[in-house]
Scaffold this motif. Sequence first.
Motif, PDB file in Angstrom:
ATOM      1  N   ASP A 117       0.742  -1.497  -0.088  1.00 12.70           N
ATOM      2  CA  ASP A 117      -0.359   0.055   0.021  1.00 12.70           C
ATOM      3  C   ASP A 117       1.205   0.863   0.270  1.00 12.70           C
ATOM      4  OD1 ASP A 117       1.269   0.017   2.649  1.00 12.70           O
ATOM      5  OD2 ASP A 117      -0.581  -0.014   3.690  1.00 12.70           O
ATOM      6  N   GLU A 118       2.160   0.840  -0.578  1.00 14.95           N
ATOM      7  CA  GLU A 118       2.777   2.413   0.056  1.00 14.95           C
ATOM      8  C   GLU A 118       3.302   3.401  -1.621  1.00 14.95           C
ATOM      9  OE1 GLU A 118       4.215   3.088   2.936  1.00 14.95           O
ATOM     10  OE2 GLU A 118       3.693   1.599   3.970  1.00 14.95           O
ATOM     11  N   ARG A 119       3.619   4.500  -1.329  1.00 13.35           N
ATOM     12  CA  ARG A 119       3.385   5.342  -2.180  1.00 13.35           C
ATOM     13  C   ARG A 119       5.395   5.777  -2.716  1.00 13.35           C
ATOM     14  NH1 ARG A 119       0.464   6.806  -6.061  1.00 13.35           N
ATOM     15  NH2 ARG A 119       0.817   8.676  -6.497  1.00 13.35           N
ATOM     16  N   VAL A 120       6.051   5.408  -2.607  1.00 10.15           N
ATOM     17  CA  VAL A 120       7.637   5.418  -2.657  1.00 10.15           C
ATOM     18  C   VAL A 120       7.915   6.248  -3.432  1.00 10.15           C
ATOM     19  CG1 VAL A 120       9.586   3.468  -2.562  1.00 10.15           C
ATOM     20  CG2 VAL A 120       7.509   2.438  -1.437  1.00 10.15           C
ATOM     21  N   LEU A 121       9.075   7.079  -2.300  1.00  7.92           N
ATOM     22  CA  LEU A 121       9.729   8.299  -2.893  1.00  7.92           C
ATOM     23  C   LEU A 121      11.440   7.843  -3.561  1.00  7.92           C
ATOM     24  CD1 LEU A 121      10.830  10.646  -4.642  1.00  7.92           C
ATOM     25  CD2 LEU A 121      10.622  11.033  -2.122  1.00  7.92           C
ATOM     26  N   ILE A 122      11.710   7.070  -3.978  1.00  5.24           N
ATOM     27  CA  ILE A 122      13.774   6.274  -4.027  1.00  5.24           C
ATOM     28  C   ILE A 122      14.516   8.246  -4.436  1.00  5.24           C
ATOM     29  CG2 ILE A 122      15.448   5.332  -5.192  1.00  5.24           C
ATOM     30  CD1 ILE A 122      12.928   3.680  -6.012  1.00  5.24           C
ATOM     31  N   LEU A 123      15.070   7.869  -2.730  1.00  2.00           N
ATOM     32  CA  LEU A 123      16.346   9.186  -2.754  1.00  2.00           C
ATOM     33  C   LEU A 123      17.513   8.156  -2.817  1.00  2.00           C
ATOM     34  CD1 LEU A 123      14.518  11.895  -0.820  1.00  2.00           C
ATOM     35  CD2 LEU A 123      16.997  11.705  -1.699  1.00  2.00           C
ATOM     36  N   ASP A 124      18.922   8.510  -2.819  1.00  2.00           N
ATOM     37  CA  ASP A 124      19.859   9.017  -3.482  1.00  2.00           C
ATOM     38  C   ASP A 124      20.602   9.566  -3.152  1.00  2.00           C
ATOM     39  OD1 ASP A 124      21.664   6.809  -2.092  1.00  2.00           O
ATOM     40  OD2 ASP A 124      21.936   5.900  -4.649  1.00  2.00           O
ATOM     41  N   ASP A 125      22.285   9.528  -2.066  1.00  2.00           N
ATOM     42  CA  ASP A 125      23.181  10.577  -2.696  1.00  2.00           C
ATOM     43  C   ASP A 125      23.315  11.061  -3.598  1.00  2.00           C
ATOM     44  OD1 ASP A 125      24.494   8.142  -2.582  1.00  2.00           O
ATOM     45  OD2 ASP A 125      26.082   9.124  -1.359  1.00  2.00           O
ATOM     46  N   PHE A 126      23.572  10.387  -4.739  1.00  3.97           N
ATOM     47  CA  PHE A 126      24.180  10.151  -6.264  1.00  3.97           C
ATOM     48  C   PHE A 126      23.162   9.895  -7.558  1.00  3.97           C
ATOM     49  CE2 PHE A 126      28.083  11.432  -4.769  1.00  3.97           C
ATOM     50  CZ  PHE A 126      28.334  11.837  -5.333  1.00  3.97           C
ATOM     51  N   LEU A 127      22.980  10.432  -8.199  1.00  6.19           N
ATOM     52  CA  LEU A 127      22.461   9.458  -9.565  1.00  6.19           C
ATOM     53  C   LEU A 127      23.413   9.899 -10.883  1.00  6.19           C
ATOM     54  CD1 LEU A 127      20.261   8.156 -11.330  1.00  6.19           C
ATOM     55  CD2 LEU A 127      19.340  10.197 -11.491  1.00  6.19           C
ATOM     56  N   ALA A 128      24.259   7.994 -11.036  1.00  8.09           N
ATOM     57  CA  ALA A 128      24.774   8.552 -11.835  1.00  8.09           C
ATOM     58  C   ALA A 128      24.558   7.736 -12.990  1.00  8.09           C
ATOM     59  CB  ALA A 128      26.437   8.020 -10.649  1.00  8.09           C
ATOM     60  N   SER A 129      24.710   6.267 -12.875  1.00  8.07           N
ATOM     61  CA  SER A 129      24.630   4.760 -13.699  1.00  8.07           C
ATOM     62  C   SER A 129      23.284   4.657 -13.669  1.00  8.07           C
ATOM     63  CB  SER A 129      25.643   3.919 -13.859  1.00  8.07           C
ATOM     64  OG  SER A 129      25.346   2.923 -12.156  1.00  8.07           O
ATOM     65  N   GLY A 130      22.548   4.556 -12.174  1.00  5.29           N
ATOM     66  CA  GLY A 130      21.161   4.326 -11.834  1.00  5.29           C
ATOM     67  C   GLY A 130      21.057   3.323 -11.307  1.00  5.29           C
ATOM     68  N   GLN A 131      22.519   2.238 -11.221  1.00  2.00           N
ATOM     69  CA  GLN A 131      21.786   1.021 -11.266  1.00  2.00           C
ATOM     70  C   GLN A 131      21.774   0.760  -9.187  1.00  2.00           C
ATOM     71  OE1 GLN A 131      22.058  -1.529 -12.457  1.00  2.00           O
ATOM     72  NE2 GLN A 131      22.366  -0.524 -14.555  1.00  2.00           N
ATOM     73  N   THR A 132      22.196   1.577  -8.298  1.00  2.00           N
ATOM     74  CA  THR A 132      21.680   1.390  -7.384  1.00  2.00           C
ATOM     75  C   THR A 132      20.346   1.470  -7.305  1.00  2.00           C
ATOM     76  OG1 THR A 132      23.609   2.251  -6.419  1.00  2.00           O
ATOM     77  CG2 THR A 132      21.433   2.316  -4.813  1.00  2.00           C
ATOM     78  N   ILE A 133      19.464   3.007  -7.228  1.00  2.00           N
ATOM     79  CA  ILE A 133      18.705   3.258  -7.997  1.00  2.00           C
ATOM     80  C   ILE A 133      17.394   2.361  -8.570  1.00  2.00           C
ATOM     81  CG2 ILE A 133      16.602   5.154  -8.758  1.00  2.00           C
ATOM     82  CD1 ILE A 133      18.957   6.634  -8.088  1.00  2.00           C
ATOM     83  N   LEU A 134      17.302   1.294  -9.367  1.00  2.00           N
ATOM     84  CA  LEU A 134      17.161   0.418  -9.518  1.00  2.00           C
ATOM     85  C   LEU A 134      17.031  -0.226  -8.783  1.00  2.00           C
ATOM     86  CD1 LEU A 134      18.397   0.487 -13.731  1.00  2.00           C
ATOM     87  CD2 LEU A 134      16.140   0.437 -12.835  1.00  2.00           C
ATOM     88  N   GLY A 135      18.244  -0.771  -7.782  1.00  2.98           N
ATOM     89  CA  GLY A 135      17.821  -2.126  -7.496  1.00  2.98           C
ATOM     90  C   GLY A 135      17.162  -1.156  -6.071  1.00  2.98           C
ATOM     91  N   LEU A 136      16.797  -0.603  -5.308  1.00  5.16           N
ATOM     92  CA  LEU A 136      16.418   0.287  -5.187  1.00  5.16           C
ATOM     93  C   LEU A 136      14.348   0.275  -5.734  1.00  5.16           C
ATOM     94  CD1 LEU A 136      16.971   3.178  -2.956  1.00  5.16           C
ATOM     95  CD2 LEU A 136      17.445   0.904  -2.041  1.00  5.16           C
ATOM     96  N   VAL A 137      13.791   0.489  -6.259  1.00  2.00           N
ATOM     97  CA  VAL A 137      12.983  -0.083  -7.485  1.00  2.00           C
ATOM     98  C   VAL A 137      12.250  -1.456  -7.383  1.00  2.00           C
ATOM     99  CG1 VAL A 137      12.052   0.337  -9.684  1.00  2.00           C
ATOM    100  CG2 VAL A 137      13.166   1.745  -9.113  1.00  2.00           C
ATOM    101  N   ARG A 138      13.333  -2.383  -7.661  1.00  2.10           N
ATOM    102  CA  ARG A 138      13.345  -3.774  -7.196  1.00  2.10           C
ATOM    103  C   ARG A 138      12.731  -4.001  -6.247  1.00  2.10           C
ATOM    104  NH1 ARG A 138      17.750  -4.094 -10.552  1.00  2.10           N
ATOM    105  NH2 ARG A 138      19.313  -4.164  -9.033  1.00  2.10           N
TER     106      ARG A 138
END
Length: 190
Positions: A117-138
């Motif tokens: 039921d969560e509406r998630v905002l993914i936040l990180d210190d860097f957006l570089a290759s996007g790989q960490t953020i894609l991991g968080l999306v998964r």
Amino acid sequence: MNQLSERILREGKNLGNGILKVDGFINHQVDPGLMDECGRELAQRFARLGVTKVLTAEISGIAPALTTARHLGVPVVYARKAKPITMPDQIFLTLAPSHTKGRTVELIVSPDYLGGDERVLILDDFLASGQTILGLVRLAQAAGATVVGIGALIEKEFEGGRARLADLGVPIETLSVIIDMSDGRIVFGD
């Protein structure tokens, strides 16, 4: 965000190979005033999305995620890189390559703190290759949550992360965009 960009120019160090050292105010020693201003700005940019949780990765994403979540009035969940004994046996786990660590890292979240039921905002210190953020999306997707936005303090545009995330169809906001780090320079975009 001018304050962040000015700080990067004054104290950041281009270590080559796309590595920007911001340990003196973001990743090792944290400037709480600067993080609060960054969190306020990011919260304003995402305020209309109905965020219920902010999700980040241990450890460098915690400070900006915490201040953003404070201004949004929601909790922060951070993906652990090692499973503590206090975490349940059933977990959400994914792997993501880490540019600064030079290896693949685990990202782990307890289902106790991230649900459908969560509406998630993914936040990180860097957006570089996007790989960490894609991991968080998964991880969010594994929990059945809806990712409603992605944010970062610093974007290294030349690494192509934004393009990798575009198919998600959610707003992507960064406060300081670096377009070039060749020859020891730090060049910002508009």
